[in-house]
Design a protein around this motif. Structure first.
Motif, PDB file in Angstrom:
ATOM      1  N   LEU A  31       0.824  -1.204   0.000  1.00 50.04           N
ATOM      2  CA  LEU A  31       0.000   0.000   0.000  1.00 50.04           C
ATOM      3  C   LEU A  31       0.858   1.253   0.000  1.00 50.04           C
ATOM      4  N   ARG A  32       0.391   2.237  -0.712  1.00 46.90           N
ATOM      5  CA  ARG A  32       1.022   3.554  -0.718  1.00 46.90           C
ATOM      6  C   ARG A  32       0.237   4.409   0.274  1.00 46.90           C
ATOM      7  N   VAL A  33       0.879   4.752   1.396  1.00 50.93           N
ATOM      8  CA  VAL A  33       0.184   5.403   2.501  1.00 50.93           C
ATOM      9  C   VAL A  33       0.718   6.820   2.705  1.00 50.93           C
ATOM     10  N   ALA A  34      -0.192   7.757   2.872  1.00 50.84           N
ATOM     11  CA  ALA A  34       0.151   9.135   3.218  1.00 50.84           C
ATOM     12  C   ALA A  34      -0.391   9.411   4.619  1.00 50.84           C
ATOM     13  N   THR A  35       0.125  10.451   5.249  1.00 52.27           N
ATOM     14  CA  THR A  35      -0.368  10.833   6.569  1.00 52.27           C
ATOM     15  C   THR A  35      -0.724  12.308   6.589  1.00 52.27           C
ATOM     16  N   VAL A  36      -1.664  12.628   7.463  1.00 50.80           N
ATOM     17  CA  VAL A  36      -2.045  14.010   7.728  1.00 50.80           C
ATOM     18  C   VAL A  36      -2.034  14.175   9.235  1.00 50.80           C
ATOM     19  N   LYS A  37      -1.398  15.211   9.727  1.00 51.98           N
ATOM     20  CA  LYS A  37      -1.359  15.512  11.154  1.00 51.98           C
ATOM     21  C   LYS A  37      -2.144  16.791  11.395  1.00 51.98           C
ATOM     22  N   HIS A  38      -3.187  16.697  12.200  1.00 53.52           N
ATOM     23  CA  HIS A  38      -3.976  17.872  12.552  1.00 53.52           C
ATOM     24  C   HIS A  38      -3.425  18.474  13.830  1.00 53.52           C
ATOM     25  N   THR A  39      -3.349  19.770  13.867  1.00 55.33           N
ATOM     26  CA  THR A  39      -2.982  20.462  15.095  1.00 55.33           C
ATOM     27  C   THR A  39      -4.058  21.484  15.408  1.00 55.33           C
ATOM     28  N   SER A  40      -4.401  21.573  16.673  1.00 57.41           N
ATOM     29  CA  SER A  40      -5.399  22.570  17.073  1.00 57.41           C
ATOM     30  C   SER A  40      -4.740  23.912  17.345  1.00 57.41           C
ATOM     31  N   HIS A  41      -3.413  23.925  17.337  1.00 55.51           N
ATOM     32  CA  HIS A  41      -2.692  25.173  17.567  1.00 55.51           C
ATOM     33  C   HIS A  41      -2.646  25.975  16.277  1.00 55.51           C
ATOM     34  N   ASP A  42      -2.757  27.277  16.396  1.00 52.39           N
ATOM     35  CA  ASP A  42      -2.654  28.138  15.232  1.00 52.39           C
ATOM     36  C   ASP A  42      -1.177  28.400  14.986  1.00 52.39           C
ATOM     37  N   CYS A  43      -0.576  27.610  14.112  1.00 50.63           N
ATOM     38  CA  CYS A  43       0.848  27.766  13.841  1.00 50.63           C
ATOM     39  C   CYS A  43       1.052  28.093  12.368  1.00 50.63           C
ATOM     40  N   GLN A  44       2.068  28.856  12.113  1.00 50.24           N
ATOM     41  CA  GLN A  44       2.410  29.207  10.747  1.00 50.24           C
ATOM     42  C   GLN A  44       3.623  28.367  10.363  1.00 50.24           C
ATOM     43  N   LEU A  45       3.484  27.536   9.338  1.00 58.43           N
ATOM     44  CA  LEU A  45       4.557  26.631   8.957  1.00 58.43           C
ATOM     45  C   LEU A  45       5.647  27.329   8.150  1.00 58.43           C
ATOM     46  N   ASP A  46       5.271  28.278   7.323  1.00 57.11           N
ATOM     47  CA  ASP A  46       6.244  29.029   6.538  1.00 57.11           C
ATOM     48  C   ASP A  46       6.591  30.292   7.320  1.00 57.11           C
ATOM     49  N   ARG A  47       7.848  30.588   7.441  1.00 56.18           N
ATOM     50  CA  ARG A  47       8.262  31.757   8.217  1.00 56.18           C
ATOM     51  C   ARG A  47       8.149  33.043   7.403  1.00 56.18           C
ATOM     52  N   GLU A  48       7.796  34.095   8.084  1.00 56.02           N
ATOM     53  CA  GLU A  48       7.689  35.411   7.444  1.00 56.02           C
ATOM     54  C   GLU A  48       9.042  35.822   6.872  1.00 56.02           C
ATOM     55  N   ASP A  93      -3.042   5.067  -1.542  1.00 50.72           N
ATOM     56  CA  ASP A  93      -4.087   4.060  -1.379  1.00 50.72           C
ATOM     57  C   ASP A  93      -4.881   4.322  -0.098  1.00 50.72           C
ATOM     58  N   LEU A  94      -4.198   4.891   0.896  1.00 51.99           N
ATOM     59  CA  LEU A  94      -4.793   5.153   2.201  1.00 51.99           C
ATOM     60  C   LEU A  94      -4.125   6.367   2.811  1.00 51.99           C
ATOM     61  N   VAL A  95      -4.925   7.199   3.472  1.00 53.38           N
ATOM     62  CA  VAL A  95      -4.385   8.333   4.224  1.00 53.38           C
ATOM     63  C   VAL A  95      -4.711   8.095   5.692  1.00 53.38           C
ATOM     64  N   LEU A  96      -3.668   7.998   6.515  1.00 54.30           N
ATOM     65  CA  LEU A  96      -3.836   7.907   7.959  1.00 54.30           C
ATOM     66  C   LEU A  96      -3.843   9.325   8.502  1.00 54.30           C
ATOM     67  N   ILE A  97      -4.881   9.661   9.240  1.00 49.64           N
ATOM     68  CA  ILE A  97      -5.063  11.031   9.718  1.00 49.64           C
ATOM     69  C   ILE A  97      -4.988  11.038  11.232  1.00 49.64           C
ATOM     70  N   GLU A  98      -4.011  11.762  11.761  1.00 50.78           N
ATOM     71  CA  GLU A  98      -3.876  11.897  13.208  1.00 50.78           C
ATOM     72  C   GLU A  98      -4.654  13.138  13.630  1.00 50.78           C
ATOM     73  N   GLY A  99      -5.779  12.904  14.280  1.00 54.92           N
ATOM     74  CA  GLY A  99      -6.650  14.006  14.681  1.00 54.92           C
ATOM     75  C   GLY A  99      -7.889  14.057  13.805  1.00 54.92           C
ATOM     76  N   PHE A 100      -8.533  15.205  13.762  1.00 51.82           N
ATOM     77  CA  PHE A 100      -9.773  15.405  13.003  1.00 51.82           C
ATOM     78  C   PHE A 100     -10.861  14.422  13.420  1.00 51.82           C
ATOM     79  N   GLY A 101     -10.946  14.124  14.719  1.00 50.88           N
ATOM     80  CA  GLY A 101     -11.914  13.165  15.229  1.00 50.88           C
ATOM     81  C   GLY A 101     -13.360  13.544  15.008  1.00 50.88           C
ATOM     82  N   THR A 102     -13.622  14.816  14.729  1.00 51.65           N
ATOM     83  CA  THR A 102     -15.004  15.244  14.504  1.00 51.65           C
ATOM     84  C   THR A 102     -15.451  15.005  13.071  1.00 51.65           C
ATOM     85  N   ARG A 103     -14.537  14.575  12.211  1.00 47.80           N
ATOM     86  CA  ARG A 103     -14.902  14.302  10.809  1.00 47.80           C
ATOM     87  C   ARG A 103     -15.622  12.963  10.711  1.00 47.80           C
TER      88      ARG A 103
END
Length: 127
Positions: A31-48, A93-103
């Motif tokens: 299987l070709r697996v991707a992941t998504v990590k949800h964070t509830s923190h408001d963070c900016q990944l790209d720096r100004e 083939d599958l995306v494992l998602i850490e978080g987003f429990g309300t989906r």
């Protein structure tokens, strides 16, 4: 639609550890697996001030930085994360998602002990 499985639970319940253990097993089955990590923190990944930040501020709808080893795509998050997954992770083939429990997607819920308060906020229709 890309298949997805949510791994959710409170902090320190073992979500990341479970994903780390599942990935080699799923890959060994081809299987070709991707992941998504949800964070509830408001963070900016790209720096100004970085080039990619400057490109987006100038009007690019997305900006990608690529090195010999990896790449990162910076985009504004749409209202529906489902569209984001379908658009950018459709080769998985599958995306494992850490978080987003309300989906309303299939999920594995990890708990230290039974916690009715945590379960109240989850969408449990797809378990």
């Amino acid at each position: 639609m890309t298949k997805r499985l949510i791994i959710c639970g409170p902090k320190k319940s073992g979500k990341t550890q479970l994903i780390e253990r599942l990935l080699p097993l799923l890959r060994s089955r081809g299987l070709r697996v991707a992941t998504v990590k949800h964070t509830s923190h408001d963070c900016q990944l790209d720096r100004e001030g970085t080039d990619t930040d400057r490109h987006r501020r100038a009007g690019a709808f997305a900006s990608m930085i690529v090195s010999a080893a990896e790449a990162a795509l910076f985009i504004s998050v749409p209202d529906d994360v489902s569209d984001l997954i379908d658009r950018h992770l459709s080769q998985a083939d599958l995306v494992l998602i850490e978080g987003f429990g309300t989906r309303p997607w299939p999920k594995i819920i990890l708990l230290h002990r039974p916690d009715p308060a945590y379960l109240e906020n989850l969408d449990l229709r797809t378990i």
